[in-house]
Motif scaffolding. Sequence first.
Motif, PDB file in Angstrom:
ATOM      1  N   PHE A 297       0.844  -1.194   0.000  1.00  0.00           N
ATOM      2  CA  PHE A 297       0.000   0.000   0.000  1.00  0.00           C
ATOM      3  C   PHE A 297       0.877   1.241   0.000  1.00  0.00           C
ATOM      4  CE2 PHE A 297      -2.563  -3.351   1.922  1.00  0.00           C
ATOM      5  CZ  PHE A 297      -3.749  -3.228   1.224  1.00  0.00           C
ATOM      6  N   ASN A 298       0.242   2.404  -0.116  1.00  0.00           N
ATOM      7  CA  ASN A 298       0.978   3.665  -0.145  1.00  0.00           C
ATOM      8  C   ASN A 298       1.287   4.210   1.241  1.00  0.00           C
ATOM      9  OD1 ASN A 298       1.008   3.736  -2.925  1.00  0.00           O
ATOM     10  ND2 ASN A 298      -0.913   4.866  -3.053  1.00  0.00           N
ATOM     11  N   ASP A 299       0.644   3.680   2.274  1.00  0.00           N
ATOM     12  CA  ASP A 299       0.875   4.190   3.624  1.00  0.00           C
ATOM     13  C   ASP A 299       0.784   3.059   4.634  1.00  0.00           C
ATOM     14  OD1 ASP A 299      -1.848   3.705   3.452  1.00  0.00           O
ATOM     15  OD2 ASP A 299      -2.410   5.463   4.617  1.00  0.00           O
ATOM     16  N   ASN A 300       1.216   3.358   5.847  1.00  0.00           N
ATOM     17  CA  ASN A 300       1.080   2.441   6.961  1.00  0.00           C
ATOM     18  C   ASN A 300      -0.141   2.892   7.764  1.00  0.00           C
ATOM     19  OD1 ASN A 300       3.517   1.095   6.348  1.00  0.00           O
ATOM     20  ND2 ASN A 300       4.671   2.685   7.379  1.00  0.00           N
ATOM     21  N   ALA A 301      -1.075   1.977   8.027  1.00  0.00           N
ATOM     22  CA  ALA A 301      -2.310   2.366   8.692  1.00  0.00           C
ATOM     23  C   ALA A 301      -2.736   1.316   9.712  1.00  0.00           C
ATOM     24  CB  ALA A 301      -3.419   2.564   7.666  1.00  0.00           C
ATOM     25  N   VAL A 302      -3.434   1.785  10.758  1.00  0.00           N
ATOM     26  CA  VAL A 302      -3.896   0.900  11.830  1.00  0.00           C
ATOM     27  C   VAL A 302      -5.339   1.220  12.195  1.00  0.00           C
ATOM     28  CG1 VAL A 302      -1.615   0.612  12.867  1.00  0.00           C
ATOM     29  CG2 VAL A 302      -3.072   2.459  13.639  1.00  0.00           C
ATOM     30  N   LEU A 303      -5.962   0.271  12.896  1.00  0.00           N
ATOM     31  CA  LEU A 303      -7.253   0.470  13.546  1.00  0.00           C
ATOM     32  C   LEU A 303      -7.023   0.442  15.043  1.00  0.00           C
ATOM     33  CD1 LEU A 303      -9.567  -1.915  11.533  1.00  0.00           C
ATOM     34  CD2 LEU A 303      -9.678   0.553  11.582  1.00  0.00           C
ATOM     35  N   LEU A 304      -7.617   1.383  15.761  1.00  0.00           N
ATOM     36  CA  LEU A 304      -7.424   1.451  17.199  1.00  0.00           C
ATOM     37  C   LEU A 304      -8.370   0.493  17.918  1.00  0.00           C
ATOM     38  CD1 LEU A 304      -6.995   5.279  17.734  1.00  0.00           C
ATOM     39  CD2 LEU A 304      -5.242   3.538  17.519  1.00  0.00           C
ATOM     40  N   LEU A 305      -7.856  -0.167  18.957  1.00  0.00           N
ATOM     41  CA  LEU A 305      -8.607  -1.132  19.753  1.00  0.00           C
ATOM     42  C   LEU A 305      -8.517  -0.744  21.219  1.00  0.00           C
ATOM     43  CD1 LEU A 305      -7.064  -4.350  18.169  1.00  0.00           C
ATOM     44  CD2 LEU A 305      -9.179  -3.239  17.476  1.00  0.00           C
TER      45      LEU A 305
END
Length: 122
Positions: free
Chosen positions: A79-87
């Motif tokens: 992908f073009n970026d590093n991304a996360v979902l918060l838990l």
Amino acid sequence: MIQEQTKLNVVDNSGGKVVKCIKVLKGSKKKTAKIGDFIKVVVKNSIFNSKIKKGQILNAIIVRSKFPLKRTDGSYLSFNDNAVLLLNNQNQMIGTRIFGVIAKEIKTIYFKKLISLSSELV
């Protein structure tokens, strides 16, 4: 590969914008994380009047990474970026919406809700 001190974007509507990885979870000597791994993050930038505040420590799951991920059929995905979902501490999603695409490798028993909320799977 995500390691300590890596800055990541948040792709849900929990209120965080930018977070920094402070620990890779699920193993005592694990140095890097990939798509689908759990990490511990600290919030660096957040939206005004949200329940997520700057300096708060949370869990997160990685949904996008710049580092190429090899699939079982031999193709690579990046992908073009590093991304996360918060838990939260019980590993449940804080946000109720997901922005952007996520990888199919996230499909696990615990995150069926995550798959249904995403707009597109790659």
